[in-house]
Design an enzyme around this catalytic site. Structure first.
Site, PDB file in Angstrom:
ATOM      1  N   ASP A 165       4.952  24.557 -11.463  1.00 34.59           N
ATOM      2  CA  ASP A 165       5.329  23.515 -12.424  1.00 34.59           C
ATOM      3  C   ASP A 165       4.139  23.145 -13.309  1.00 34.59           C
ATOM      4  OD1 ASP A 165       7.069  21.850 -13.735  1.00 34.59           O
ATOM      5  OD2 ASP A 165       6.897  20.205 -12.281  1.00 34.59           O
TER       6      ASP A 165
ATOM      7  N   LYS B 236       0.865   7.789  -4.697  1.00 35.21           N
ATOM      8  CA  LYS B 236       2.232   8.076  -5.117  1.00 35.21           C
ATOM      9  C   LYS B 236       3.167   7.598  -4.023  1.00 35.21           C
ATOM     10  CE  LYS B 236       3.411  12.335  -6.366  1.00 35.21           C
ATOM     11  NZ  LYS B 236       3.311  13.812  -6.553  1.00 35.21           N
TER      12      LYS B 236
ATOM     13  N   GLY C 209       1.722   3.813 -13.039  1.00 34.64           N
ATOM     14  CA  GLY C 209       2.690   4.757 -13.585  1.00 34.64           C
ATOM     15  C   GLY C 209       3.971   4.708 -12.794  1.00 34.64           C
TER      16      GLY C 209
ATOM     17  N   GLY D 272      10.338   9.552 -11.870  1.00 37.98           N
ATOM     18  CA  GLY D 272      11.679   9.660 -11.326  1.00 37.98           C
ATOM     19  C   GLY D 272      11.705   9.433  -9.823  1.00 37.98           C
ATOM     20  N   TYR D 273      10.667   9.774  -9.158  1.00 37.89           N
ATOM     21  CA  TYR D 273      10.707   9.706  -7.704  1.00 37.89           C
ATOM     22  C   TYR D 273      10.071   8.434  -7.183  1.00 37.89           C
ATOM     23  CZ  TYR D 273       5.865  10.318  -7.913  1.00 37.89           C
ATOM     24  OH  TYR D 273       4.575  10.075  -8.200  1.00 37.89           O
ATOM     25  N   GLY D 274       9.416   7.667  -8.072  1.00 40.22           N
ATOM     26  CA  GLY D 274       8.793   6.454  -7.563  1.00 40.22           C
ATOM     27  C   GLY D 274       7.618   6.010  -8.411  1.00 40.22           C
ATOM     28  N   LYS D 275       6.820   5.133  -7.847  1.00 36.12           N
ATOM     29  CA  LYS D 275       5.748   4.538  -8.619  1.00 36.12           C
ATOM     30  C   LYS D 275       4.392   5.075  -8.184  1.00 36.12           C
ATOM     31  CE  LYS D 275       8.300   0.334  -9.556  1.00 36.12           C
ATOM     32  NZ  LYS D 275       8.660  -0.986  -9.048  1.00 36.12           N
ATOM     33  N   VAL D 276       3.424   4.934  -9.105  1.00 33.72           N
ATOM     34  CA  VAL D 276       2.062   5.348  -8.797  1.00 33.72           C
ATOM     35  C   VAL D 276       1.164   4.125  -8.895  1.00 33.72           C
ATOM     36  CG1 VAL D 276       0.171   6.869  -9.415  1.00 33.72           C
ATOM     37  CG2 VAL D 276       2.519   7.600  -9.809  1.00 33.72           C
TER      38      VAL D 276
END
Ligand SMILES: *[C@@H]1O[C@H](CO)[C@@H](O)[C@H](O)[C@H]1NC(C)=O
Ligand SMILES: *[C@@H]1O[C@H](CO)[C@@H](O)[C@H](O)[C@H]1NC(C)=O
Ligand SMILES: *[C@@H]1O[C@H](CO)[C@@H](O)[C@H](O)[C@H]1NC(C)=O
Ligand SMILES: *[C@@H]1O[C@H](CO)[C@@H](O)[C@H](O)[C@H]1NC(C)=O
Ligand SMILES: *[C@@H]1O[C@H](CO)[C@@H](O)[C@H](O)[C@H]1NC(C)=O
Ligand SMILES: *[C@@H]1O[C@H](CO)[C@@H](O)[C@H](O)[C@H]1NC(C)=O
Length: 940
Positions: free
Chosen positions: A747, A651, A630, A633-637
């Site tokens: 959230d 993450k 995945g 916005g903040y990076g990849k998984v």
């Protein structure tokens, strides 16, 4: 699409309005819904419910104490089973209930809820010997079918409500031994009263604090009362002569009040009367004339201020008299010798009078006579022939006669009345009292049968007990496995009641189960068995020998979760939810918050491991493209495999979205404290070589959003959606209420609810979470995701758990509609609200993917969501409340599944299986004569 609509309040009018099913089916569903709600509340609120209340369908597979007819609970019969707790409002939604018998559960406390009036089919309400308190609700008058009302031996207080006069079918009214006060309610043109109970046979109102006069209007010739029991109250004024109009009367107890004036003459019209108790009042005037009341057996007029008079004529004429008590009634003159020859006579107490002359025992003195108490009179002499001194006690102390020489050996021999008689008719089994051999012993059920009136006074006559046991035993044995009934002692207690100790022995050296104990209790306190002695009640010693092990009563909750095995679906990519918004920039100046960790303090983190950059590199095969599952916005998984074989999701923050070290540390500390099956578990982290990575457990089935959009291939039927909802709600409940310190997620959205094995929901992504303690209240910057954001929080910037509840409400609507919360400028919350306002339902918005499903509980689910979406946080439910509501929906679905899979089975009518008696020996309109005492064998 089938939508099964449940009314929130389990009332039938609501059902008709909401249902879009064929009426018959939905009727059953509604019923089940109410059943689950009601019985579950019993389970939650009571201690010691029967262990077999874990089965799914209370009717189909009999719960102990619950009796059904066609899937409707019609009887709850659980006397003597050590239940404790309040009577929950929800039980009162079992609108088909006919019998509610909870007697002798001394742990049942609190008030009788006013909604008791909703049980419109109730015939018997039996709460003898519990610990209920508070007023008897006015709504009791709505129970139009009630024939038997037993509230005796509790702590009810206040007045008898006037509305009781509306119970036209009432036969038994027993409110004795409470703390009721005020006057006895009488009807007038606008208000009902006790005098309207024309079908009543029993008014048992003794041992309360009723005051004021006995109103003349209370009694009339239209009544059919056979027992009036008002002993030990504070009634004053005179006895109204209207009492003489109720010709059906067999027992009158007005003793121990403050009644004054003369006894009305026309009482002598009561020729059916067996027992008359007027003792301990301030009655005056002539001694009442009881001539022609030939059925009288027991007369107690003691301690009144009647006119000075010689013993009246009727003394000698009452053929069936067993007991004459006229202590302290200003009698004078000779003692009637004829009276002492009455054939049935057992006890004569004429103590503290001014009787004079000689006492002459007649030659034909009654052979049943046991006691003549003439203490403190003015008797001059005593003439007797032969009498059996071991059978007949004659007490003559404090008479003139005692001063004479003849009195030697006769006066001053008074022994106290032997009011306690051990009975030997039925010896207990040898090991009965030996606790060490408990397991091999029969465990009898012990209790007291208490008679408020009775027609004999010779407690030593074993025939009485044998007769009682001989009639009670077969009556019970038809209903309960029973070896025998033994009476072990008899006594007259301080109230003048006859108390018989009774033991019920189970067959074959065994124990009674709850049904056995409860059936005995019900037969007795609900007066299915009519005793030969008149009105009684039954109290017990708590039976502790139930054979089964006590199981904790967590039950149905477990049901909802268990037994639902899904085929594991094709695993789509387990993409982690990602933040849609960058975390705002931090103002904080950062020291290196990890410095202390580097010094070896990492173990503060519960279970979260430190991974080096190399470790992570290795388990993701150098962050290979194949490992990537995945991106956000903040990076990849990445998906990785640890050396232990455990799968993880990693993450990895990309440059530009790195958090400050402080935030990162906070997040790790937070996440490492959280361990719950519905919350994604943090396994470790990497803070090395300028990288920030979080290592989570791997959740195989993607996010809820993906499942709803169809992307992940996970099929979500209604039941699965409910289970996902309940799982996520449990995770949130944990964060709010159980995590230490508590956590607000901030959230919640369908992207952040991940689906594990068996689609177990897991709440993920605590990027915005804050510890509740630290951060509750005013926040500097509102964070969250558009579409899910709590408007109150947005406007006030005050953060509470209720903001998560709001977001969860949005997720619930996603589950129903399948829609994103904000889609093509449409706001799903508004759409649903509008539909509910306009059409009263949201059927048109239901996810087309559910079109072939039966949506049991959908209505309630939507209404619950709307409660979560209230503008004001205070009006939203807590997450734990949400959990409970959804659990109930799941149970209802389970029940219906079960019913659908067994629709051909006819076994839902379990009620008759145990041979449980539905009907009273009396039906409301019967003309049955109650007066078996009149033909009692003792008196022949
Ligand atoms: C059981 O239900 C049926 C149908 O509703 C009714 O005819 C019957 O009288 C009921 N039996 C009892 C004992 O209530
Ligand atoms: C009965 O209820 C009262 C409160 O209403 C309580 O204080 C008392 O302990 C209870 N008694 C028993 C035996 O449970
Ligand atoms: C049930 O009882 C409550 C409280 O007495 C009352 O408000 C409500 O109207 C009742 N419902 C029905 C259907 O009688
Ligand atoms: C009827 O009795 C009630 C209750 O005692 C009282 O409030 C009411 O005023 C009485 N009405 C009439 C017409 O006497
Ligand atoms: C009865 O008692 C009430 C108070 O409970 C008092 O007001 C009334 O006067 C008494 N009546 C008689 C006849 O003593
Ligand atoms: C009352 O006494 C009469 C005459 O002795 C007898 O015939 C009758 O059966 C008795 N009644 C009762 C209820 O014992």
């Amino acid at each position: 699409m089938n939508i099964v609509a449940f009314p929130m309040d389990c009332t039938i009018p609501a059902l008709v309005k909401l249902s879009i099913l064929e009426e018959e089916t939905s009727d059953i569903y509604v019923f089940l819904w109410c059943l689950v709600t009601a019985l579950r509340s019993l389970q939650e609120q009571w201690q010691n419910t029967p262990p077999n209340w874990v089965r799914r369908d209370p009717c189909g597979r009999r719960w102990e104490g619950i009796y059904c007819n066609e899937s409707r609970v019609i009887e709850i019969i659980l006397p003597g089973t050590n239940l404790a707790g309040p009577l929950p409002e929800e039980i009162l939604s079992l609108s088909e209930l006919q019998t509610l018998d909870l007697s002798n559960n001394r742990g049942l406390t609190g008030p009788l809820p006013s909604s008791i009036g909703n049980l419109s089919n109730l015939v018997s309400l039996v709460l003898v010997g519990c610990n209920f308190s508070g007023p008897i609700p006015e709504s009791i008058g709505s129970l139009q079918r009630l024939t038997h009302l037993f509230l005796n031996i509790n702590h009810f207080s206040g007045n008898i409500p006037h509305s009781i006069g509306n119970l036209r079918n009432l036969i038994w009214l027993d409110l004795s031994e409470n703390e009721l006060d005020g006057t006895l309610p009488i009807s007038n043109t606008t208000t009902p009263g006790l005098d309207m109970l024309l079908n009543a046979h029993h008014f048992h109102l003794g041992q309360n604090r009723f005051s004021g006069e006995l109103p003349a209007e209370l009694f009339s010739s239209r009544m059919t009362l056979i027992h009036i029991i008002l002993n030990e109250n504070q009634l004053n004024g005179s006895i109204p002569d209207t009492l003489g109009d109720i010709r059906t009367l067999t027992v009158i107890r007005l003793d121990r009040n403050s009644l004054s004036g003369s006894v009305p003459q026309n009482l002598s019209m009561l020729t059916s009367l067996n027992q008359l108790y007027l003792a301990n009042n301030n009655l005056s005037g002539p001694i009442p004339d009881l001539t022609d009341m030939n059925l009288l057996t027991y007369v107690d007029l003691s301690n009144n201020s009647f006119d000075v008079a010689a013993g009246p004529q009727w003394f000698e004429t009452l053929p069936n008299l067993t007991t004459l008590m006229m202590e302290n009634t200003r009698l004078e003159g000779n003692i009637s010798t004829a009276m002492l020859s009455l054939p049935q006579l057992q006890t004569v107490v004429l103590r503290n009078n001014q009787l004079n002359g000689n006492l002459e025992l007649p030659a034909n003195i009654s052979s049943s006579l046991r006691l003549i108490d003439l203490r403190n009179n003015s008797i001059d002499g005593f003439r007797f022939g032969v009498y059996n001194r071991s059978r007949l006690s004659i007490m003559l102390d404090e008479n003139r006669f005692c001063l004479t020489p003849e009195a030697a050996g006769i006066c001053n021999t008074s022994q106290p009345l032997n009011y306690f008689i051990p009975l030997e008719n039925c010896a207990p089994l040898p090991c009965f009292s030996d606790p060490t051999s408990e397991s091999e012993c029969t465990r009898p059920y012990l209790g007291n049968l208490v008679f408020r009136s009775f027609n004999f006074s010779d407690l030593e006559n074993m025939l009485y007990y044998a007769f009682l046991a001989d009639s009670l035993q077969p009556f019970l044995a038809d209903r309960v496995p029973l070896d025998r009934v033994c009476l072990t002692s008899a006594m007259i207690d301080v109230n003048g009641f006859l108390v018989l100790n009774v033991s019920f022995f189970p067959p074959g050296g065994a124990y009674f189960n709850r049904t056995g104990i409860s059936t005995v209790g019900n037969v007795l306190n609900n007066h299915l068995y009519e005793s030969p002695y008149g009105p009684y009640y039954y109290t017990d010693l708590p039976y502790t020998a139930f054979p089964e092990r006590t199981i904790n009563t967590g039950l149905i909750v477990g049901l909802a979760v268990g037994g639902f095995v899904l085929v594991v679906l094709t695993i789509a990519s387990g993409v982690y939810a990602y933040r849609q918004r960058k975390i705002a920039q931090r103002a904080a100046k950062l020291n290196n918050p990890f410095s202390s960790w580097n010094e070896g303090n990492v173990p503060q983190l519960k279970g979260a491991k430190w991974f080096s950059f190399e470790d992570v590199q290795q388990c993701t095969r150098f962050f290979s493209h194949e490992s990537q599952i995945g991106v956000g916005g903040y990076g990849k998984v990445y998906k990785g495999k640890l050396s232990t074989g455990e799968l993880v999701a990693i993450k990895r923050a990309q440059q530009g979205s790195l958090q400050g070290a402080l935030e990162f540390k906070t997040e790790i500390e937070l996440l490492s404290r959280v361990h719950h099956k519905n919350v994604v578990n943090l396994i470790g982290f990497c803070y090395d070589k300028g990288e920030q990575m979080l290592v989570y457990e791997y959740v195989p089935n993607g996010s809820l959003r993906e499942a709803l959009s169809g992307k992940s291939g996970v099929q979500l039927n209604w039941m699965r959606r409910l289970k996902i909802a309940v799982g996520a709600a449990r995770g949130l409940t944990y964060l709010h209420e159980l995590a230490d310190p508590p956590i607000i997620h901030r959230d919640i959205k369908s992207d952040n609810i991940l689906l594990g094995d068996n689609l177990n929901a897991k709440v993920a992504d605590f990027g915005l979470s804050r510890l509740l303690n630290e951060d509750k209240g005013q926040v500097t910057q509102v964070k969250g995701t558009m579409g899910y954001l709590d408007p109150e929080y947005y406007m006030t910037q005050i953060l509470t758990e209720k903001s998560d509840v709001y977001s969860f409400g949005v997720v619930m609507l996603e589950l129903v509609t399948g829609k994103m919360p904000l889609e093509k400028n449409k706001y799903v919350v508004r759409l649903v609200r509008e539909a509910m306002m306009e059409a009263g339902h949201a059927y048109d918005l239901v996810d087309p993917a559910l079109s072939s499903d039966t949506l049991v509980g959908m209505e309630i689910f939507v209404k619950l969501a709307i409660r979560c979406l209230q503008d004001m946080g205070d009006e939203r439910p807590s997450m734990s409340e949400v959990v409970k509501e959804i659990e109930k929906m799941i149970e209802a679905n389970d029940l219906i599944d079960e019913i659908e899979s067994t629709t051909t089975s006819a076994s839902y009518d379990g009620a008759r299986e145990g041979g449980h008696p539905y009907s009273h020996m009396y039906s409301s309109n019967s003309n049955v004569s109650f007066d078996s005492r009149a033909s009692s064998p003792f008196l022949r």
